[in-house]
Design a protein around this motif. Structure first.
Motif, PDB file in Angstrom:
ATOM      1  N   GLN A   9       4.171  12.697 -10.929  1.00 46.73           N
ATOM      2  CA  GLN A   9       5.319  11.800 -10.813  1.00 46.73           C
ATOM      3  C   GLN A   9       4.876  10.473 -10.194  1.00 46.73           C
ATOM      4  OE1 GLN A   9       8.361  13.408  -8.284  1.00 46.73           O
ATOM      5  NE2 GLN A   9      10.018  12.443  -9.414  1.00 46.73           N
ATOM      6  N   LYS A  10       5.265   9.352 -10.810  1.00 47.30           N
ATOM      7  CA  LYS A  10       4.819   8.049 -10.307  1.00 47.30           C
ATOM      8  C   LYS A  10       5.584   7.619  -9.058  1.00 47.30           C
ATOM      9  CE  LYS A  10       7.740   5.300 -13.459  1.00 47.30           C
ATOM     10  NZ  LYS A  10       7.752   4.295 -14.536  1.00 47.30           N
ATOM     11  N   SER A  11       6.811   8.113  -8.905  1.00 46.84           N
ATOM     12  CA  SER A  11       7.590   7.838  -7.707  1.00 46.84           C
ATOM     13  C   SER A  11       8.608   8.956  -7.568  1.00 46.84           C
ATOM     14  CB  SER A  11       8.300   6.478  -7.791  1.00 46.84           C
ATOM     15  OG  SER A  11       9.192   6.447  -8.886  1.00 46.84           O
ATOM     16  N   GLY A  12       9.122   9.146  -6.376  1.00 45.43           N
ATOM     17  CA  GLY A  12      10.068  10.235  -6.177  1.00 45.43           C
ATOM     18  C   GLY A  12       9.536  11.254  -5.197  1.00 45.43           C
ATOM     19  N   SER A  15       5.847  12.742  -5.653  1.00 46.98           N
ATOM     20  CA  SER A  15       4.714  11.845  -5.895  1.00 46.98           C
ATOM     21  C   SER A  15       3.687  11.876  -4.763  1.00 46.98           C
ATOM     22  CB  SER A  15       5.218  10.413  -6.103  1.00 46.98           C
ATOM     23  OG  SER A  15       4.133   9.532  -6.326  1.00 46.98           O
ATOM     24  N   ASP A  16       4.113  11.592  -3.544  1.00 51.96           N
ATOM     25  CA  ASP A  16       3.176  11.504  -2.423  1.00 51.96           C
ATOM     26  C   ASP A  16       2.481  12.840  -2.163  1.00 51.96           C
ATOM     27  OD1 ASP A  16       3.828   8.866  -2.133  1.00 51.96           O
ATOM     28  OD2 ASP A  16       5.148   9.145  -0.415  1.00 51.96           O
ATOM     29  N   ASP A  52       9.002  12.100 -14.081  1.00 58.74           N
ATOM     30  CA  ASP A  52       8.837  13.555 -13.966  1.00 58.74           C
ATOM     31  C   ASP A  52       9.214  14.307 -15.233  1.00 58.74           C
ATOM     32  OD1 ASP A  52      11.549  13.054 -13.653  1.00 58.74           O
ATOM     33  OD2 ASP A  52      11.817  14.470 -11.994  1.00 58.74           O
ATOM     34  N   ASP A  53      10.279  13.876 -15.935  1.00 63.67           N
ATOM     35  CA  ASP A  53      10.669  14.621 -17.129  1.00 63.67           C
ATOM     36  C   ASP A  53       9.769  14.339 -18.329  1.00 63.67           C
ATOM     37  OD1 ASP A  53      11.642  12.061 -17.311  1.00 63.67           O
ATOM     38  OD2 ASP A  53      13.624  12.614 -18.036  1.00 63.67           O
ATOM     39  N   ASP A  54       8.853  13.362 -18.190  1.00 63.30           N
ATOM     40  CA  ASP A  54       7.860  13.125 -19.248  1.00 63.30           C
ATOM     41  C   ASP A  54       6.656  14.053 -19.105  1.00 63.30           C
ATOM     42  OD1 ASP A  54       9.273  11.127 -20.530  1.00 63.30           O
ATOM     43  OD2 ASP A  54       8.337   9.505 -19.381  1.00 63.30           O
ATOM     44  N   ILE A  55       6.453  14.608 -17.906  1.00 60.95           N
ATOM     45  CA  ILE A  55       5.246  15.398 -17.645  1.00 60.95           C
ATOM     46  C   ILE A  55       5.151  16.634 -18.542  1.00 60.95           C
ATOM     47  CG2 ILE A  55       3.988  16.733 -15.901  1.00 60.95           C
ATOM     48  CD1 ILE A  55       5.064  14.705 -13.814  1.00 60.95           C
TER      49      ILE A  55
END
Length: 216
Positions: A9-12, A15-16, A52-55
């Motif tokens: 996930q790039k953000s959210g 991600s971290d 996230d839903d693209d993963i």
């Protein structure tokens, strides 16, 4: 030399912690200018930072071999694709805990899922909600919304919602009460259901051994 690609996930909220897990595995990355592609410097694993839903779709489509995503998202995509093959959980991770719960207005007399037969349930997880309700023998009318699900009962567009809950603060702010947990979710590492070339499989085995070491 073979390389593995991992989508995170790039953000959210994941991600971290996804980045921290991989860094604790000893992976170091050089970041692209747009910060959406990270090149593995000392271990042949690259990162793709996406929604996230693209993963799950990227794994199933062969764009990457691995992905870290919530079980709720992975199950939604798989059910939406009629159980779409090409996605298997490899490791449950120890972060991203949440629950998909049913909630109704505070004054409602509905006390459980069985009270929603024939009623309208708003959610951003239509396939997963429909499947989980059917398991309970409930045929509800699913109202799919892109966001702000919690306002649907107040607008009169739904009798209940199925939404992700962590603390319940958002529910209380919208005068809703949680009546039943449908699904407990955590982050997980997913892989392709198809066999990998031996060199990539060896890489995957080494990466999984590192992840197991961190989890233990």
């Amino acid at each position: 030399m073979s390389r593995l690609r991992v989508a995170i996930q790039k953000s959210g909220r994941l991600s971290d912690k996804s980045q921290a897990l991989l860094q604790n595995c000893g992976l170091r990355f050089a970041r692209s200018k747009d910060k959406l592609f990270w090149y593995g410097k000392d271990f042949p694993v690259d990162l793709l930072l996406v929604r996230d839903d693209d993963i799950p779709r990227m794994i199933m489509g062969g764009v990457c071999e691995l992905g870290i995503v919530g079980e709720n998202v992975a199950n939604e995509v798989m059910l939406d694709r009629n159980g779409g093959t090409g996605l298997i959980p490899l490791r449950k991770l120890e972060f991203g805990h949440c629950r998909l719960s049913l909630a109704v207005p505070e004054q409602s007399d509905i006390v459980g899922a069985e009270g929603l037969d024939g009623r309208r349930v708003a959610t951003t997880y239509p396939a997963l909600t429909r499947s989980l309700l059917k398991e309970r023998g409930v045929e509800a009318k699913i109202v799919e919304l892109a966001g702000s699900v919690e306002i649907a009962p107040g607008l009169g567009t739904a009798d209940a919602i199925a939404d992700l809950v962590s603390t319940g603060t958002t529910l209380r702010a919208n005068h809703l009460k949680e009546i039943e947990v449908l699904f407990e979710s955590t982050a997980a590492l997913y892989g392709t259901g198809e066999s990998l070339p031996q060199e990539k499989q060896d890489l995957l085995d080494r990466l999984l051994a590192r992840i197991d070491g961190v989890l233990q």
